[in-house]
Design a protein around this motif. Structure first.
Motif, PDB file in Angstrom:
ATOM      1  N   SER A 430       1.011  -1.605   0.161  1.00  0.00           N
ATOM      2  CA  SER A 430      -0.005   0.253  -0.489  1.00  0.00           C
ATOM      3  C   SER A 430       0.793   0.985   0.023  1.00  0.00           C
ATOM      4  O   SER A 430       1.720   1.450   0.260  1.00  0.00           O
ATOM      5  CB  SER A 430      -1.087   0.055   0.744  1.00  0.00           C
ATOM      6  N   LYS A 431      -0.105   2.603  -0.623  1.00  0.00           N
ATOM      7  CA  LYS A 431       1.031   3.931  -0.179  1.00  0.00           C
ATOM      8  C   LYS A 431       1.387   4.278   0.792  1.00  0.00           C
ATOM      9  O   LYS A 431       2.393   4.250   0.751  1.00  0.00           O
ATOM     10  CB  LYS A 431      -0.111   4.519  -0.493  1.00  0.00           C
ATOM     11  N   ALA A 432       0.758   3.521   2.131  1.00  0.00           N
ATOM     12  CA  ALA A 432       1.065   3.842   3.389  1.00  0.00           C
ATOM     13  C   ALA A 432       2.862   3.178   3.823  1.00  0.00           C
ATOM     14  O   ALA A 432       4.033   3.694   4.572  1.00  0.00           O
ATOM     15  CB  ALA A 432       0.678   3.701   4.622  1.00  0.00           C
ATOM     16  N   GLU A 433       2.313   2.020   3.235  1.00  0.00           N
ATOM     17  CA  GLU A 433       3.834   0.894   3.483  1.00  0.00           C
ATOM     18  C   GLU A 433       4.725   1.028   2.773  1.00  0.00           C
ATOM     19  O   GLU A 433       6.036   1.218   3.654  1.00  0.00           O
ATOM     20  CB  GLU A 433       3.041  -0.336   3.312  1.00  0.00           C
ATOM     21  N   ALA A 435       5.523   4.316   2.048  1.00  0.00           N
ATOM     22  CA  ALA A 435       6.537   5.806   2.560  1.00  0.00           C
ATOM     23  C   ALA A 435       7.019   5.521   3.740  1.00  0.00           C
ATOM     24  O   ALA A 435       8.110   5.846   4.397  1.00  0.00           O
ATOM     25  CB  ALA A 435       4.804   6.423   2.865  1.00  0.00           C
ATOM     26  N   LYS A 436       6.121   4.635   4.447  1.00  0.00           N
ATOM     27  CA  LYS A 436       7.382   4.207   6.048  1.00  0.00           C
ATOM     28  C   LYS A 436       8.059   3.190   5.948  1.00  0.00           C
ATOM     29  O   LYS A 436       9.507   3.897   6.427  1.00  0.00           O
ATOM     30  CB  LYS A 436       6.181   3.269   6.696  1.00  0.00           C
ATOM     31  N   LYS A 441       6.542  10.135   6.283  1.00  0.00           N
ATOM     32  CA  LYS A 441       5.098   9.994   6.971  1.00  0.00           C
ATOM     33  C   LYS A 441       4.354  10.582   6.584  1.00  0.00           C
ATOM     34  O   LYS A 441       3.476  10.626   6.415  1.00  0.00           O
ATOM     35  CB  LYS A 441       5.942  10.696   8.603  1.00  0.00           C
ATOM     36  N   ASN A 442       4.540  11.853   5.958  1.00  0.00           N
ATOM     37  CA  ASN A 442       3.497  12.801   4.448  1.00  0.00           C
ATOM     38  C   ASN A 442       3.538  12.084   3.586  1.00  0.00           C
ATOM     39  O   ASN A 442       4.451  12.100   2.278  1.00  0.00           O
ATOM     40  CB  ASN A 442       3.991  14.409   4.797  1.00  0.00           C
ATOM     41  N   THR A 443       2.356  11.297   3.645  1.00  0.00           N
ATOM     42  CA  THR A 443       1.948  10.571   2.774  1.00  0.00           C
ATOM     43  C   THR A 443       1.290  10.916   1.103  1.00  0.00           C
ATOM     44  O   THR A 443       1.644  10.669   0.233  1.00  0.00           O
ATOM     45  CB  THR A 443       0.741   9.225   2.432  1.00  0.00           C
ATOM     46  N   LYS A 444       0.640  12.279   2.056  1.00  0.00           N
ATOM     47  CA  LYS A 444      -0.058  12.933   0.138  1.00  0.00           C
ATOM     48  C   LYS A 444       1.410  13.540  -0.639  1.00  0.00           C
ATOM     49  O   LYS A 444       1.444  13.140  -1.971  1.00  0.00           O
ATOM     50  CB  LYS A 444      -0.596  14.100   1.214  1.00  0.00           C
ATOM     51  N   THR A 447       3.445  10.997  -2.547  1.00  0.00           N
ATOM     52  CA  THR A 447       3.117  10.286  -3.797  1.00  0.00           C
ATOM     53  C   THR A 447       3.376  11.610  -4.754  1.00  0.00           C
ATOM     54  O   THR A 447       3.952  10.702  -5.601  1.00  0.00           O
ATOM     55  CB  THR A 447       1.665   9.904  -3.559  1.00  0.00           C
ATOM     56  N   ARG A 471      -9.555   1.995  -1.069  1.00  0.00           N
ATOM     57  CA  ARG A 471      -8.672   2.014   0.352  1.00  0.00           C
ATOM     58  C   ARG A 471      -8.231   0.357  -0.284  1.00  0.00           C
ATOM     59  O   ARG A 471      -6.927   0.421   0.757  1.00  0.00           O
ATOM     60  CB  ARG A 471      -9.837   0.992   1.020  1.00  0.00           C
TER      61      ARG A 471
END
Length: 481
Positions: A430-433, A435-436, A441-444, A447, A471
């Motif tokens: 996922s996008k959050a994974e 980025a982490k 921390k800022n996913t936007k 992206t 989602r």
């Protein structure tokens, strides 16, 4: 000038610095009257293809190149415009219509069109040739405004022919058929307004501007002993300096040494503008140095400075101010302090149109350090560029092993992150994974800066392409690593 800035200018209507011309198929005579008037007053912008009331007509597409050629030919003809001006119309597309925009800088000499003198008054070009009082005031304004136009008794032999040749080659590399290419040294200096006649003393000779640009060091020191630029690197020894270069020479080599000093002590991280990588550091240095050299007050004894500190760099130079306080991009009105020097800088490619340096500095400072520059107008003009710690800790005379390690952990270039994402996404994530995993921390923002370019060039793909905002959306590499 951007399209948005041009639209704002058009909506603002005509004024003392803006003129609209219908000229849909040919360059009309009154265009040259306006060029002459702008050069004699404060400079300005001419937009071809618009009625006086701001209605956009556009220029016939088949006539654009011919009109540009006719304008450049005429404006370089000393029998038509005297002294010749080196201007280049720029093409813009606004609301589907082609417009030609001509930026006219303020001139250092009185400009004539077919022997007539024009001046600008509000929205009109006024022929003042037969008004002796207005002509006298114009000559007084030109001769009194620019210290560097002072005529000296020095001759061509007091200048460096190799520097003049360098300027000639730099213009030829930018414009294949530039007029300077076929001119002698004296003709080049005359065309640039660097050889003038002092009407009061009845002498003709090279000006202070010519000496500053092309003079031998001994010649410069004999007429401008106060001329000096101090470059300082101050990170560890805050009371004195860690490195220093005192520069006392012509403006072309001063520019070279300032650029070299900045490159020596400032890191150059990867920065992407669109799809191209650029050196934001070098772009910033070019703008602030050309501004400092072209617009400083050379009659002052104030020593010009370029200082690099831990959290900022700044330039200071003596200035003939036209206001006081911080300059703002939205309300900034550029003013040429030394037109002959600015003209040579533009011709050889060290500067662009008047006012563009401020816009470019804003743009590249945000790319370089994420901060906002400051421009402070006063008797001393200051330009301040904020820096991140990485900018000065990466290199310099006090470089240490722990600093190298710190920089290595702090800095990840975009290329490295792209590779890291593609390697991580050999399996869907996922996008959050993602980025982490990359330490963000800022996913936007992550992206927009990293995932979107990879999706656009199809090296990364969505697992649910029909529902991009799902989602359950994940991303997987679309190419072998």
């Amino acid at each position: 000038m951007t399209e948005a800035e041009l639209l704002t200018l058009i909506h603002g209507g005509e004024n003392i610095c803006v003129e609209f011309k219908k000229s849909t198929n040919d360059i009309t005579k009154d265009v040259y009257d306006t060029v002459c008037a702008f050069s004699n007053r404060n400079g300005g912008t001419i937009v071809l293809g618009i009625k006086d009331n701001g209605e956009i007509l556009g220029i016939c597409p088949d006539a654009v190149e011919r009109m540009k050629k006719d304008f450049v030919t005429s404006i370089n003809n000393g029998l038509k415009i005297n002294p010749p001006l080196y201007l280049q119309p720029e093409t813009y597309l606004v609301d589907g219509c082609i417009l030609l925009v001509i930026q006219v800088p303020v001139g250092s000499q009185v400009c004539r069109h077919h022997g007539r003198i024009f001046d600008r008054n509000h929205e009109s070009d006024i022929d003042i040739t037969d008004n002796s009082d207005l002509v006298y005031q114009l000559y007084a304004r030109k001769s009194g405004s620019y210290f560097v136009n002072k005529v000296t008794r020095f001759q061509l032999c007091d200048l460096r022919s190799d520097l003049i040749e360098r300027a000639r080659m730099m213009t030829a590399s930018r414009t294949a058929n530039h007029p300077w290419k076929s001119m002698s040294d004296e003709e080049l200096l005359r065309s640039a307004g660097l050889i003038l006649k002092d009407q009061e003393k009845q002498i003709e000779g090279i000006t202070l501007a010519a000496i500053l640009l092309f003079g031998k060091d001994t010649t410069i020191m004999s007429v401008l002993p106060q001329h000096k630029t101090d470059a300082i690197f101050r990170i560890e020894n805050l009371d004195r300096y860690d490195d220093r270069d005192v520069i006392i020479t012509n403006l072309l080599e001063t520019y070279d040494r300032l650029i070299a000093f900045g490159q020596k002590h400032l890191s150059d991280p990867f920065v992407q503008e669109g799809i191209h990588s650029v050196s934001a550091r070098d772009k910033i240095l070019r703008e602030i140095f050309s501004n400092s050299l072209a617009h400083r007050d050379y009659s002052s004894g104030y020593v010009a400075k370029f200082v690099i500190e831990r959290n900022r760099l700044f330039t200071e130079n003596a200035n003939r101010s036209h206001g006081h306080g911080t300059l703002h991009l939205s309300a900034f009105e550029p003013y040429a302090k030394n037109p002959p020097i600015s003209k040579v800088f533009r011709e050889i490619g060290l500067a662009d149109e008047l006012g563009s340096g401020m816009r470019n500095t804003y743009k590249y400072t945000q790319l370089y350090s994420g901060g906002m520059p400051e421009f402070i107008e006063d008797d001393v003009f200051r330009t301040i560029i904020p820096l991140t710690s990485v900018a000065v800790e990466k290199i310099g005379p006090c470089e240490k092993t722990q600093v190298k390690t710190q920089v290595k952990t702090q800095v990840k270039t975009q290329v490295t992150i792209y590779d890291e994402i593609l390697a991580f996404c050999l399996e869907p994530h996922s996008k959050a994974e993602i980025a982490k995993h990359c330490g963000y921390k800022n996913t936007k923002n992550f992206t927009l800066k990293y995932i979107r370019p990879l999706l656009d060039n199809q090296t990364l793909k969505m697992t649910i392409p029909d529902k991009p905002n799902s989602r359950n959306q994940k991303y997987i590499t679309n190419m072998p690593i």
